[in-house]
Structure formats: C-alpha cells, structure tokens
Design a protein around this motif. Structure first.
Motif, PDB file in Angstrom:
ATOM      1  N   VAL A  48       0.863  -1.185   0.000  1.00  0.00           N
ATOM      2  CA  VAL A  48       0.000   0.000   0.000  1.00  0.00           C
ATOM      3  C   VAL A  48       0.897   1.232   0.000  1.00  0.00           C
ATOM      4  O   VAL A  48       1.729   1.392   0.893  1.00  0.00           O
ATOM      5  CB  VAL A  48      -0.935   0.016   1.227  1.00  0.00           C
ATOM      6  N   PRO A  49       0.737   2.118  -0.987  1.00  0.00           N
ATOM      7  CA  PRO A  49       1.555   3.336  -0.993  1.00  0.00           C
ATOM      8  C   PRO A  49       1.138   4.250   0.155  1.00  0.00           C
ATOM      9  O   PRO A  49       0.023   4.143   0.680  1.00  0.00           O
ATOM     10  CB  PRO A  49       1.241   3.971  -2.349  1.00  0.00           C
ATOM     11  N   PRO A  50       2.010   5.160   0.567  1.00  0.00           N
ATOM     12  CA  PRO A  50       1.665   6.058   1.680  1.00  0.00           C
ATOM     13  C   PRO A  50       0.349   6.806   1.472  1.00  0.00           C
ATOM     14  O   PRO A  50      -0.402   6.993   2.424  1.00  0.00           O
ATOM     15  CB  PRO A  50       2.850   7.021   1.744  1.00  0.00           C
ATOM     16  N   HIS A  51       0.035   7.209   0.234  1.00  0.00           N
ATOM     17  CA  HIS A  51      -1.204   7.952   0.000  1.00  0.00           C
ATOM     18  C   HIS A  51      -2.442   7.054   0.025  1.00  0.00           C
ATOM     19  O   HIS A  51      -3.563   7.539  -0.079  1.00  0.00           O
ATOM     20  CB  HIS A  51      -1.136   8.735  -1.314  1.00  0.00           C
ATOM     21  N   GLY A  52      -2.259   5.734   0.175  1.00  0.00           N
ATOM     22  CA  GLY A  52      -3.370   4.802   0.292  1.00  0.00           C
ATOM     23  C   GLY A  52      -3.771   4.511   1.728  1.00  0.00           C
ATOM     24  O   GLY A  52      -4.704   3.761   1.981  1.00  0.00           O
ATOM     25  N   ILE A  53      -3.063   5.132   2.675  1.00  0.00           N
ATOM     26  CA  ILE A  53      -3.366   4.947   4.098  1.00  0.00           C
ATOM     27  C   ILE A  53      -4.248   6.105   4.552  1.00  0.00           C
ATOM     28  O   ILE A  53      -3.868   7.277   4.452  1.00  0.00           O
ATOM     29  CB  ILE A  53      -2.069   4.899   4.934  1.00  0.00           C
TER      30      ILE A  53
END
Length: 194
Positions: A48-53
C-alpha cells in the motif's frame, strides 16, 4: 482546484473510518503498535503506498485501539473510497483518477482525444452548445452512450474526442458527463495538444 487545462481535482480531509472487527483483531495481535486504516481501493495484504493509508489508531499495551484517530495528511481517496460506480469506459476511469489526484490533468485531455465520446446533436446537424454560468458556452460530451441517453436526449452522436474538440468554435469548453457526480470541464485546446 482547477488546473491549467480546465480540469478540476477534488480533495477532502480524511475522516475516521468505522472500527471493524478486523481492525480490533489486528490491534489485539499487535499491542502497542499503530493500526492502519487502508483505502478500499488497495489490498491491505499487499503493498500500500503512503497515500493509500487513510490514517491510524494506536493500540495500547493490552491491544485495545485508542479513541484518537490520526488522519494521514497525504491520503488520496480512491474512486472506491468515494463510493463512485465502477467506470464504464477507459475514459471514465481516467476521469475518476484525475479527479482523485492519481493522474495529472493532462492525462484526461490525452484520453479524451483518443476516446469515443457521445454528444448532443444528430450527424450533419452540428453539435448542441449550452450556455455556461459564466456566460461562455459548453459542448456536452459523455463517456458512454448510456450516460448520454440518461441525460434526457435521444439525439446524440458518437465521435472521437479529438474530432469534437476540432469542430468547436473558439471559446467553447467541453463538459464531460455534465450533471453527473463525476464530471469535469476540458478545454478543446488541451485536447488538440494531446
């Protein structure tokens, strides 16, 4: 915000998602750590990329989730998180990703140029132009035939986005899926530069 090519991106602050049994179980299994809420557009078991959290809660020493949710300032909600319908065409998919901030505005103009769009008017009768609130004029373009038919007119024609942009008089902008929740304004000049 509106980009140089007339497209609009939507941003909204992350809200605390509901606490699920899976999140509680994760906290129990990992006491004293952070438990992350993942955007539904990503597989939480995958990368999960950081912007997906969406954000996180801290679990205490007993594995109980804390009350305070810490939102991720870099979170970009996906179309799935926004509750948008599955896209009906590649153009609509690009439109959604541009509006969510996952693709640059210029990508919409490129996809629009190459895609078949549906606009009001009969072949040979010209393209219907509607007045815009700012005094300008808009040509309506829909990402699929069903959206065009649902808009209230049975008189629509299919053509490429590039052909539509080339046929418009100076100063006319293109409203993509007007009246729909997922819509944008595209400048013909951006489409023709693609």
């Amino acid at each position: 915000m509106t980009g140089d090519d007339g497209n609009t991106q939507m941003t909204e602050p992350a809200k605390a998602p509901p606490v699920t049994d899976a999140l509680r179980a994760q906290a129990k299994a990992n006491p004293g750590t952070w438990v992350y809420a993942i955007d539904p557009g990503f597989d939480p078991a995958g990368t999960v990329p950081p912007h997906g959290i969406v954000g996180a809660w801290q679990s205490d020493a007993q594995g109980e989730l804390g009350e305070e949710f810490t939102p991720n300032p870099d979170y970009l909600p996906t179309p799935q998180a926004r509750g948008w319908a599955e896209p009906s065409s590649p153009l609509e998919r690009v439109l959604q990703l541009v509006l969510c901030g996952y693709l640059p505005n210029a990508r919409l103009a490129e996809e629009f140029a190459a895609s078949t769009v549906f606009t009001y008017g009969r072949p040979g009768d010209g393209i219907f132009l509607a007045p815009a609130q700012d005094g300008g004029r808009l040509a309506y373009a829909f990402t699929d035939a069903d959206k065009a038919a649902a808009s209230g007119s049975s008189d629509h024609q299919a053509l490429t986005g590039a052909d539509l942009a080339a046929a418009l008089p100076e100063g006319v902008r293109i409203a993509v899926n007007p009246g729909a929740h997922v819509s944008a304004i595209v400048l013909p000049s951006a489409v023709l530069r693609s």
